[in-house]
Motif scaffolding. Sequence first.
Motif, PDB file in Angstrom:
ATOM      1  N   VAL A  25       0.845  -1.211   0.000  1.00 32.10           N
ATOM      2  CA  VAL A  25       0.000   0.000   0.000  1.00 32.10           C
ATOM      3  C   VAL A  25       0.869   1.245   0.000  1.00 32.10           C
ATOM      4  O   VAL A  25       0.722   2.140  -0.832  1.00 32.10           O
ATOM      5  N   THR A  26       1.820   1.286   0.956  1.00 29.12           N
ATOM      6  CA  THR A  26       2.641   2.500   1.097  1.00 29.12           C
ATOM      7  C   THR A  26       3.905   2.461   0.245  1.00 29.12           C
ATOM      8  O   THR A  26       4.546   3.477   0.033  1.00 29.12           O
ATOM      9  N   GLY A  27       4.287   1.259  -0.192  1.00 28.44           N
ATOM     10  CA  GLY A  27       5.524   1.128  -0.965  1.00 28.44           C
ATOM     11  C   GLY A  27       6.758   1.127  -0.104  1.00 28.44           C
ATOM     12  O   GLY A  27       7.882   1.085  -0.608  1.00 28.44           O
ATOM     13  N   GLU A  28       6.580   1.150   1.233  1.00 27.05           N
ATOM     14  CA  GLU A  28       7.728   1.141   2.134  1.00 27.05           C
ATOM     15  C   GLU A  28       8.429  -0.212   2.066  1.00 27.05           C
ATOM     16  O   GLU A  28       7.791  -1.261   2.032  1.00 27.05           O
ATOM     17  N   ILE A  29       9.748  -0.175   2.068  1.00 28.30           N
ATOM     18  CA  ILE A  29      10.574  -1.394   1.953  1.00 28.30           C
ATOM     19  C   ILE A  29      11.487  -1.487   3.166  1.00 28.30           C
ATOM     20  O   ILE A  29      12.132  -0.503   3.555  1.00 28.30           O
ATOM     21  N   SER A  48      14.255   1.380  -2.730  1.00 32.26           N
ATOM     22  CA  SER A  48      13.023   1.699  -3.449  1.00 32.26           C
ATOM     23  C   SER A  48      12.777   0.616  -4.480  1.00 32.26           C
ATOM     24  O   SER A  48      13.692  -0.143  -4.844  1.00 32.26           O
ATOM     25  N   ASP A  49      11.508   0.587  -5.004  1.00 35.92           N
ATOM     26  CA  ASP A  49      11.180  -0.436  -5.997  1.00 35.92           C
ATOM     27  C   ASP A  49      12.064  -0.319  -7.238  1.00 35.92           C
ATOM     28  O   ASP A  49      12.647  -1.290  -7.711  1.00 35.92           O
ATOM     29  N   ASP A  50      12.122   0.894  -7.772  1.00 38.97           N
ATOM     30  CA  ASP A  50      12.875   1.072  -9.028  1.00 38.97           C
ATOM     31  C   ASP A  50      14.362   0.775  -8.847  1.00 38.97           C
ATOM     32  O   ASP A  50      14.986   0.102  -9.672  1.00 38.97           O
TER      33      ASP A  50
END
Length: 613
Positions: A25-29, A48-50
């Motif tokens: 949801v938040t994209g927090e890793i 981060s995802d990218d």
Amino acid sequence: MHTKLELYQKVAPLAQLGIWERNLVTGEIFWNPVMREIYEVDEDYVPSDDKSLSYYHDKEGLSQLFCRCRETGEAGSGDFQITTERGNVKWIHIIVQSSFEGDKKGYLYGILQDITVKKETLDSLQHQEERFHQAFDNAPIGMALVSLNGHWLKVNKSLCNIVGYDAADLLKIDFQTITHPDDLDLDLMQMQQLMNGETNSYTMEKRYFHKNGHIIWVLLAVSLVRNDVGVPQYFVSQIKNITERKQQAEILIRERQRLDNIIKSTGVGTWEWHIDTNNMIFNAKAGRIIGYELDELGPDFYQSWQSLRKPEDQEENERQLNICFTRQSKFYACEYRMKHKSGKWMWIESRGKVVEWSAEGQPLLMFGTIADINERKLADQERRRTLEIISAQNSRLLNFAHIVSHNLRSHTGNIQMLLDLMIEEDDDKEKDKIINMLVVNAANLQQTLTHLNEIVKVQENGQQNKKSLNLHNEVVRTLEILSESLRNVDADVAIDINVGITVNYNAAYLESILLNLISNSIKYRQHDRQLKISIAASYISGNLVLEISDNGLGLDMKMYGHKLFGMYKTFHGNSDARGIGLFMVKNQVEAMGGKITANSKPGAGTTFKVEII
């Protein structure tokens, strides 16, 4: 983040496991420290995802793994290659799991492990296995994997060629089926010793039955493969066809037996030469031929034999060996001289044959014999010398007959002509002239007959009246006889003769030879320089050679050499030259069994060499 990660965070570093979690949801890793070590990023790095995806070589494959996990809710895993922040390439193993709570909030989480070392090890093992199978299948010798009960598990083409079976047929049977019964028990016994751990491998020569029925000799090498706990798994066999070698060995045994029989009957010496190492083996007879026991020749027979061979014969020996080694001839044969233990040179004959060649065609092993041929060689030399003497005597006889025919015909022709003139002449004064001319011709005829008689006496009496003469004293005495003549021309005479040299010679002949040769030096000197005469004696090839040299007029040997020792041959136009001296010298020397040669050059003088036997 979930508190259940706390436990994982404690044990993960121990197992070198990277732990991660992503809030969908938040994209927090979240990454634990091991994750940062694997990606080689700083401690304060915020993933981060990218950025995380950018490390992966197969980005699409990783994305698909994540999507499947989200869609199915099932765990997934995969091996991926990454390039770290520092540029290092690694292999990682990732396990992904998804989780959804009642409020539909979702997470992806999992573990990540650096498997670079494991991957490289597996790749190396795979390459090794590929290389093994490549080497196995294409080996020039037969190779096989054999079960513990003897069945063929895997065979290569070379083995099939050796025994004549197709691979499929061979895999249906065991090795016992094609092994010769006389070799089977030993083979099985050594296999058992391998399995018992009593030995690591074994090698043996054995026989197989070819599919066509004939016997094949092989050299078999066997080792045993065990698993990690030491339990035997299978045998690895290497099989080399040695049938041809065994056949050659049998031929060699027969030839050696035949040679031994010949040796026993002839009493010759034998030798064995390992050419690549220069190791030679002689039998006792070979050493005794040249007067030695084997222990006296030392451990290096090759070097000892080389050192005793006469240097002048070495080139011919090498030439004959080369003819054999290049297969221009099946056999080597050479006659050469060896130094006997007594110090004398003796002739031997060495014969041999190469019995083993390398794959490249180089000689490896040679057998041969040594025979004492000294008496035969001496007899041959004496026979040749006798033939030379006979030939020379025949030549002299022919020359003598020619001289007699020519000279007597000339004198008798002149006398006959003068008698005819006197018969027809009426004038007393003319008759008196004719009578005077007849007297002169008669005197010339008498002189010719005297010369011819001297030649006959030389041939008849040459070997008679021999006695021991001191050569130095004879030369000095001859110089005293010619002292006045030498003094008149201011001659410088040098003598280089050992005072201990004695010769068994006809005294009158030796005096005549010395007088003629030294007188010639005086007679045919250069008038514009001091006459120098050198008289020396030395031993050449065992024979005494007397050498008389001067710096006189000399002559052209190409033009006059063949006439030099002819009767009535003169070359310098001296009024007192009769052309009989050198002819007599040659006859006297040859009558004593020797020979005379000359070397001369216009303006440089002449050298006479007299061989005294």
